[in-house]
Design a protein around this motif. Structure first.
Motif, PDB file in Angstrom:
ATOM      1  N   GLU A 117       0.829  -1.208   0.000  1.00  0.00           N
ATOM      2  CA  GLU A 117       0.000   0.000   0.000  1.00  0.00           C
ATOM      3  C   GLU A 117       0.862   1.255   0.000  1.00  0.00           C
ATOM      4  O   GLU A 117       0.553   2.241  -0.690  1.00  0.00           O
ATOM      5  N   LEU A 118       1.940   1.241   0.761  1.00  0.00           N
ATOM      6  CA  LEU A 118       2.845   2.393   0.776  1.00  0.00           C
ATOM      7  C   LEU A 118       3.497   2.586  -0.587  1.00  0.00           C
ATOM      8  O   LEU A 118       3.660   3.718  -1.062  1.00  0.00           O
ATOM      9  N   ALA A 119       3.868   1.478  -1.219  1.00  0.00           N
ATOM     10  CA  ALA A 119       4.529   1.561  -2.516  1.00  0.00           C
ATOM     11  C   ALA A 119       3.599   2.026  -3.618  1.00  0.00           C
ATOM     12  O   ALA A 119       4.073   2.416  -4.691  1.00  0.00           O
ATOM     13  N   ALA A 120       2.289   2.007  -3.366  1.00  0.00           N
ATOM     14  CA  ALA A 120       1.346   2.511  -4.363  1.00  0.00           C
ATOM     15  C   ALA A 120       1.571   4.002  -4.619  1.00  0.00           C
ATOM     16  O   ALA A 120       1.188   4.522  -5.673  1.00  0.00           O
ATOM     17  N   HIS A 121       2.204   4.683  -3.669  1.00  0.00           N
ATOM     18  CA  HIS A 121       2.548   6.103  -3.835  1.00  0.00           C
ATOM     19  C   HIS A 121       3.985   6.281  -4.325  1.00  0.00           C
ATOM     20  O   HIS A 121       4.508   7.392  -4.309  1.00  0.00           O
ATOM     21  N   GLY A 122       4.609   5.174  -4.692  1.00  0.00           N
ATOM     22  CA  GLY A 122       5.974   5.218  -5.195  1.00  0.00           C
ATOM     23  C   GLY A 122       6.889   4.339  -4.372  1.00  0.00           C
ATOM     24  O   GLY A 122       6.760   4.317  -3.135  1.00  0.00           O
ATOM     25  N   PRO A 123       7.792   3.609  -5.010  1.00  0.00           N
ATOM     26  CA  PRO A 123       8.715   2.759  -4.268  1.00  0.00           C
ATOM     27  C   PRO A 123       9.539   3.518  -3.227  1.00  0.00           C
ATOM     28  O   PRO A 123       9.867   2.979  -2.172  1.00  0.00           O
ATOM     29  N   GLN A 124       9.833   4.798  -3.517  1.00  0.00           N
ATOM     30  CA  GLN A 124      10.625   5.588  -2.572  1.00  0.00           C
ATOM     31  C   GLN A 124       9.877   5.807  -1.261  1.00  0.00           C
ATOM     32  O   GLN A 124      10.497   5.937  -0.202  1.00  0.00           O
ATOM     33  N   VAL A 125       8.558   5.846  -1.327  1.00  0.00           N
ATOM     34  CA  VAL A 125       7.755   6.029  -0.114  1.00  0.00           C
ATOM     35  C   VAL A 125       7.885   4.816   0.789  1.00  0.00           C
ATOM     36  O   VAL A 125       8.075   4.931   2.008  1.00  0.00           O
ATOM     37  N   ALA A 126       7.777   3.618   0.199  1.00  0.00           N
ATOM     38  CA  ALA A 126       7.934   2.399   0.978  1.00  0.00           C
ATOM     39  C   ALA A 126       9.353   2.295   1.540  1.00  0.00           C
ATOM     40  O   ALA A 126       9.551   1.854   2.687  1.00  0.00           O
ATOM     41  N   ALA A 127      10.334   2.701   0.743  1.00  0.00           N
ATOM     42  CA  ALA A 127      11.718   2.662   1.218  1.00  0.00           C
ATOM     43  C   ALA A 127      11.911   3.602   2.403  1.00  0.00           C
ATOM     44  O   ALA A 127      12.577   3.254   3.396  1.00  0.00           O
ATOM     45  N   ALA A 128      11.327   4.790   2.342  1.00  0.00           N
ATOM     46  CA  ALA A 128      11.429   5.734   3.456  1.00  0.00           C
ATOM     47  C   ALA A 128      10.756   5.171   4.702  1.00  0.00           C
ATOM     48  O   ALA A 128      11.244   5.352   5.829  1.00  0.00           O
ATOM     49  N   ALA A 129       9.632   4.482   4.511  1.00  0.00           N
ATOM     50  CA  ALA A 129       8.938   3.872   5.646  1.00  0.00           C
ATOM     51  C   ALA A 129       9.808   2.811   6.312  1.00  0.00           C
ATOM     52  O   ALA A 129       9.860   2.718   7.550  1.00  0.00           O
ATOM     53  N   LEU A 130      10.485   2.010   5.510  1.00  0.00           N
ATOM     54  CA  LEU A 130      11.391   1.004   6.065  1.00  0.00           C
ATOM     55  C   LEU A 130      12.532   1.660   6.844  1.00  0.00           C
ATOM     56  O   LEU A 130      12.898   1.206   7.936  1.00  0.00           O
ATOM     57  N   LEU A 131      13.077   2.728   6.279  1.00  0.00           N
ATOM     58  CA  LEU A 131      14.177   3.429   6.942  1.00  0.00           C
ATOM     59  C   LEU A 131      13.746   4.042   8.266  1.00  0.00           C
ATOM     60  O   LEU A 131      14.555   4.176   9.197  1.00  0.00           O
ATOM     61  N   ALA A 132      12.483   4.435   8.365  1.00  0.00           N
ATOM     62  CA  ALA A 132      11.978   5.034   9.602  1.00  0.00           C
ATOM     63  C   ALA A 132      11.504   3.984  10.598  1.00  0.00           C
ATOM     64  O   ALA A 132      11.718   4.120  11.816  1.00  0.00           O
ATOM     65  N   ALA A 133      10.851   2.934  10.107  1.00  0.00           N
ATOM     66  CA  ALA A 133      10.204   1.970  11.003  1.00  0.00           C
ATOM     67  C   ALA A 133      11.196   1.115  11.773  1.00  0.00           C
ATOM     68  O   ALA A 133      10.977   0.816  12.958  1.00  0.00           O
ATOM     69  N   HIS A 134      12.275   0.703  11.136  1.00  0.00           N
ATOM     70  CA  HIS A 134      13.215  -0.186  11.832  1.00  0.00           C
ATOM     71  C   HIS A 134      13.905   0.498  13.017  1.00  0.00           C
ATOM     72  O   HIS A 134      13.952  -0.078  14.117  1.00  0.00           O
ATOM     73  N   PRO A 135      14.439   1.702  12.877  1.00  0.00           N
ATOM     74  CA  PRO A 135      15.006   2.360  14.057  1.00  0.00           C
ATOM     75  C   PRO A 135      13.956   2.701  15.116  1.00  0.00           C
ATOM     76  O   PRO A 135      14.197   2.523  16.318  1.00  0.00           O
ATOM     77  N   LEU A 136      12.786   3.195  14.689  1.00  0.00           N
ATOM     78  CA  LEU A 136      11.772   3.605  15.645  1.00  0.00           C
ATOM     79  C   LEU A 136      11.255   2.408  16.443  1.00  0.00           C
ATOM     80  O   LEU A 136      11.043   2.514  17.656  1.00  0.00           O
TER      81      LEU A 136
END
Length: 256
Positions: free
Chosen positions: A131-150
């Motif tokens: 669902e996140l990638a539906a707005h662009g693969p970069q959006v899903a990538a940013a979510a991964l970068l934020a979710a793992h540390p948080l």
């Protein structure tokens, strides 16, 4: 500076299968002191996951890219946190009292609760990434970068605020059973929160709120059922808050 680097490598070697330099010593005390860098390990895992997702998305549908990127991070960590999630589902789902819950979680075999919980967690994370990638693969990538540390900050906060539930010194998480000093907690918060700047402000706020709610809910359950946390429960908290971060971002889109 060298000591801080050794602490980071200690955390990296404990939570991932990435080889660490041979000159890095290990001790329970160092692992406890390395707690400040647990969210920084999330930078590494999230970075690998995001890079894998973007690479796979170049040649495959985003659904497969999401699944394969999850497989890469699971391989990187040795399913460390996923195993904790499954054990927590088994223990909290099947145990009637503290002793039984702890015994079930220590059993290496997976039960019905753990199997179902693991399948649902993996499906939910994969669906959220799609669902996140539906707005662009970069959006899903940013979510991964934020979710793992948080999510690793959320688990680290439980180490700080809750007592350790097991009495046996043989537990692999016994070295973590100490509260963080203020400076250590501040460092962990810095490493856990900075990646949120990759998201738009509404997304970052709802992701942070969702993670906070799940962390507090988990803390309440852990205290009520066991009087504290275990290593498996920390893994479960990481998995739950990682998913909460993705869902928080999706929720933000419904109000913008």
């Amino acid at each position: 500076m060298r000591y801080q680097l050794e602490l980071f490598f200690t955390a990296l070697g404990y939570f991932t299968r990435i080889p660490v330099p041979a000159w890095v010593p290990w001790s329970p005390e160092r692992l406890n002191n390395a707690a400040r860098y647990f969210p920084l390990v999330g930078w590494v895992v999230g970075g690998v996951g995001a890079g894998a997702f973007l690479a796979f998305a170049l040649v495959l549908p985003v659904s497969l890219a999401a699944i394969l990127s999850m497989a890469v991070t699971i391989r990187l960590t040795g399913a460390f946190h996923e195993d904790g999630w499954a054990d927590a589902c088994d223990g909290l789902g099947g145990g009637r009292d503290k002793a039984q819950v702890l015994a079930i979680m220590k059993d290496s075999r997976n039960g019905s609760y753990g199997t179902v919980g693991m399948v649902l967690m993996l499906l939910a994370k994969a669906a959220a990434l799609v669902e996140l990638a539906a707005h662009g693969p970069q959006v899903a990538a940013a979510a991964l970068l934020a979710a793992h540390p948080l999510s690793r900050l959320a688990a680290t906060s439980l180490i700080h605020w809750l007592p350790y539930a097991r009495d046996d010194a043989s537990s692999k998480s016994k070295p973590l059973a100490h509260a963080l000093r203020p400076a250590e907690l501040a460092a962990a918060a810095f490493f856990g929160l900075v990646p949120l700047t990759l998201l738009a402000p509404p997304e970052a706020l709802t992701a942070l709120a969702a993670v906070a709610v799940v962390t507090l809910w988990a803390a309440r359950i852990f205290l009520r059922r066991l009087g504290g946390y275990t290593g498996d429960l920390l893994g479960a908290a990481q998995q739950g808050t990682e998913l909460a971060c993705y869902l928080g971002i999706l929720v933000a889109w419904n109000f913008t």
